[in-house]
Design a protein around this motif. Structure first.
Motif, short mmCIF file in Angstrom:
data_model
loop_
_atom_site.label_atom_id
_atom_site.label_comp_id
_atom_site.label_asym_id
_atom_site.label_seq_id
_atom_site.Cartn_x
_atom_site.Cartn_y
_atom_site.Cartn_z
N LEU A 1 -3.86 6.85 15.01
CA LEU A 1 -5.12 6.12 14.80
C LEU A 1 -6.29 6.82 15.52
CD1 LEU A 1 -6.32 3.55 13.52
CD2 LEU A 1 -5.93 2.39 15.70
N ALA B 1 -10.75 11.75 9.87
CA ALA B 1 -11.82 11.17 9.05
C ALA B 1 -13.06 12.06 9.01
CB ALA B 1 -12.17 9.76 9.54
N TRP C 1 -4.72 20.51 6.02
CA TRP C 1 -5.40 19.23 5.89
C TRP C 1 -4.80 18.36 4.81
CZ3 TRP C 1 -7.70 16.94 9.62
CH2 TRP C 1 -8.17 17.72 10.68
N ARG C 2 -4.34 18.98 3.72
CA ARG C 2 -3.62 18.21 2.71
C ARG C 2 -2.45 17.50 3.38
NH1 ARG C 2 -0.05 21.83 -0.78
NH2 ARG C 2 1.02 21.74 1.22
N PHE D 1 -3.44 14.46 5.69
CA PHE D 1 -3.80 13.21 5.03
C PHE D 1 -2.61 12.56 4.35
CE2 PHE D 1 -7.94 15.50 5.09
CZ PHE D 1 -8.49 14.70 6.08
N LEU D 2 -1.76 13.36 3.75
CA LEU D 2 -0.59 12.80 3.08
C LEU D 2 0.40 12.22 4.08
CD1 LEU D 2 0.06 15.33 0.19
CD2 LEU D 2 -1.13 13.13 0.13
N LYS E 1 -1.12 8.41 6.00
CA LYS E 1 -1.73 7.59 4.95
C LYS E 1 -2.30 6.28 5.46
CE LYS E 1 0.75 8.72 0.75
NZ LYS E 1 1.54 8.21 -0.36
N THR F 1 -5.38 6.66 7.49
CA THR F 1 -6.44 7.18 6.61
C THR F 1 -7.03 6.07 5.77
OG1 THR F 1 -5.26 9.28 6.45
CG2 THR F 1 -7.00 8.90 4.86
N MET F 2 -6.15 5.27 5.15
CA MET F 2 -6.62 4.17 4.29
C MET F 2 -7.47 3.19 5.09
SD MET F 2 -5.64 4.60 1.23
CE MET F 2 -5.39 6.35 1.17
N GLU F 3 -7.01 2.88 6.29
CA GLU F 3 -7.74 1.91 7.10
C GLU F 3 -9.14 2.41 7.47
OE1 GLU F 3 -5.76 0.35 10.51
OE2 GLU F 3 -7.63 -0.40 11.38
N ILE F 4 -9.19 3.64 7.98
CA ILE F 4 -10.50 4.15 8.42
C ILE F 4 -11.43 4.37 7.22
CG2 ILE F 4 -11.70 6.03 9.60
CD1 ILE F 4 -10.15 4.39 11.48
N LEU F 5 -10.88 4.87 6.12
CA LEU F 5 -11.73 5.07 4.94
C LEU F 5 -12.30 3.74 4.46
CD1 LEU F 5 -10.10 7.79 2.70
CD2 LEU F 5 -12.05 7.95 4.26
N GLY F 6 -11.47 2.71 4.48
CA GLY F 6 -11.94 1.39 4.08
C GLY F 6 -13.09 0.92 4.96
N MET G 1 -20.17 7.28 10.65
CA MET G 1 -18.88 7.62 11.25
C MET G 1 -18.85 7.25 12.72
SD MET G 1 -15.94 8.85 10.48
CE MET G 1 -14.87 8.18 11.76
N GLN H 1 -9.57 9.04 -1.63
CA GLN H 1 -8.75 7.97 -1.06
C GLN H 1 -7.59 7.64 -2.01
OE1 GLN H 1 -10.84 4.20 -0.80
NE2 GLN H 1 -9.77 3.60 1.08
N ILE I 1 -4.97 10.32 -1.92
CA ILE I 1 -4.14 10.23 -0.72
C ILE I 1 -3.12 9.10 -0.90
CG2 ILE I 1 -4.14 9.63 1.74
CD1 ILE I 1 -6.94 11.04 1.86
N LEU J 1 -5.85 17.21 -3.65
CA LEU J 1 -6.45 17.43 -2.33
C LEU J 1 -6.58 18.92 -2.03
CD1 LEU J 1 -4.53 14.72 -0.24
CD2 LEU J 1 -6.87 14.59 -1.11
N PHE K 1 -10.13 20.80 -1.39
CA PHE K 1 -10.42 21.43 -0.09
C PHE K 1 -10.63 22.94 -0.25
CE2 PHE K 1 -7.66 17.95 2.13
CZ PHE K 1 -8.62 17.00 1.82
#
Lengths: 307, 307
Positions: free
Chosen positions: A183, A191, A236-237, A240-241, A244, A247-252, B199, B262, B265, B273, B277
């Motif tokens: 996190l 992010a 980086w791929r 993020f994979l 997940k 990533t989903m939480e912060i993007l939201g 951010m 998103q 991902i 991705l 990138f």
């Protein structure tokens, strides 16, 4: 600094491994250094430069008799390597890694670790935008944090030895649990990278602003977004994979916040904007006071102050 | 370089004005320099430092007999100043400004310009995160672009003189129309700022990651977002409120794009991705080839290469 591990094996010989080798050699932390890389070219360069004492053809050969094994491959390749080396690890040895996400690496690697081997994941918060066996330098970890991220209980002696090793490499060491690590890193690193990639992608797509215009007039803020967006796509791929949920939480949260600023702009709510922009200054001051930045931005490239 | 304007008046004595004064003095571009600022403290500093030949108490006094008037106040204050000085401008003089958005400034200023006065907006793409009458330096515009942004037809002699003035200050000069200017700058400067503010705001809100953690582990990408997010709140509030349409458009595109990443991902679409990138790297290469960046990031601070 005295020798901490007799024999250290590096699997993967990129920026982090080569920097660890240089820093460890300078401090006398490691006896014999073995290493291997998937690419024959990388192995040839490592041999030519004398990067390792022994450059092995395979990971299995490299880990033979090693007291410390350091997995320095992309996050997505950790599981495969662990499966390969598992049966060949020396009893009582420590296996660690340097991946940017930890829960996914633990889930991929731990099942392949035999009884009696200490698997202690770690993550050095340092890097540059360069890669490969010639990109490393001994100062990379100086004054940077390395997080040790064990999953549950570990042997205290093995943990303490790994901590000493990282301190010897120049790092500030802290212990953190895997979920919290993922996190925190999502906020401070993942992010921002995804957002920089997106911004550069938007600019590229916007046909009414030509590429050459974006390039010519990029001085005013955009430039360093492009620096981040030039980072290694494979790494980086995989990040993020393999992270997940965070990533989903912060993007939201990010999209939500951005939409609320968008609404304030549409409604002409200058006070909200002013207060928001004022509030974000405090964090900046905190970072400077914490000694983690100077007047010279380096976008996480880890070389420390330029002035 | 020979003298281009006999008498130049600066309204507002912050970073841009003081840099123009230093650069213009060094190149001998301006005869007598008058200046004024809203704050008594700024005027006192300007007097103490000998920044201008004459520090006037009011904008009306400052523009008296000026051949060039440069409006260096925040975008939201341009209209008020224009209304104040309009009746006191010397016939045939040129009025310009240095605001970051152009359509809104033109709409606010142009109605107050009397017949026979040449109003020619401009925008130097240069700056630092510092401000005030002591923040200026003669090299600020060196190798940076200044965009001249006339709204429709202008007197070619007045335009050419202003261009020469900016070239004399060290800038590369280009002419662009206001709508296109506002779109290009949204991409290269305004959106990156808004995104960095967002951010940093998200990080601050996320109570499970403490402020001190964000600060300690900020090396890996987040740090320079906080640098941008420490920019002047008044200036940026005005920029977004005065460039609404372009802001709305780019934010919409940005959110759309971020949501598509998103989704990739969430679905585990590594190829998408990786391709995305990889594509963003080309822009970075373009910027380096265009000579607008070196290995030393400076986040639009305009001081040029550090190495």
């Amino acid at each position: 600094m005295s020798r901490i591990y007799e024999r250290v094996a590096y699997i993967g010989l990129g920026l982090i491994a080569s920097s660890m080798i240089h820093a460890g050699r300078r401090a006398g932390l490691q006896g014999e250094i073995t290493g291997t890389a998937r690419s024959a070219e990388t192995r040839a360069i490592a041999r030519e430069d004398g990067l390792c004492d022994i450059v092995a053809e395979t990971a299995v050969e490299a880990v033979k008799d090693a007291d410390l094994v350091v997995l320095c491959v992309p996050v997505g390749a950790m599981g495969r390597v662990a499966e390969e080396i598992g049966p060949h690890l020396k009893p009582g040895c420590t296996v660690t890694d340097v991946g940017s996400v930890k829960r996914a690496v633990i889930d991929a690697v731990a099942p392949h670790m035999p009884e009696g081997v200490h698997f202690i994941p770690a993550h050095p918060l340092a890097g540059t935008e360069h890669s490969g066996p010639r990109s490393g330098f001994a100062e990379l970890f100086q004054n940077r944090y390395t997080l040790i991220v064990p999953d549950g209980d570990v042997d205290p002696a093995a943990l303490s030895r790994l901590e000493q090793f990282w301190v010897g490499l120049g790092a500030n060491v802290e212990v953190m649990d895997p979920e919290h690590h993922d996190l925190v890193l999502m906020v401070t690193s993942h992010a921002p990278h995804l957002i920089a990639y997106t911004m550069v992608g938007v600019a590229d797509d916007l046909r009414r602003v030509t590429d050459s215009e974006v390039i010519k007039y990029s001085a005013a803020g955009f430039r360093d977004f492009t620096r981040i967006a030039a980072s290694d796509p494979t790494m980086w791929r995989d990040v993020f994979l393999n992270n997940k949920d965070a990533t989903m939480e912060i993007l939201g949260r990010f999209i939500e916040e951005l939409m609320s600023l968008q609404r304030a702009i549409r409604k002409g709510d200058g006070d909200l904007l002013f207060d928001y922009f004022t509030r974000t200054r405090a964090i900046r001051r905190g970072i400077i006071e914490a000694g983690q930045d100077t007047d010279a931005p380096d976008f996480g490239r880890g070389k420390g102050a330029k002035e």
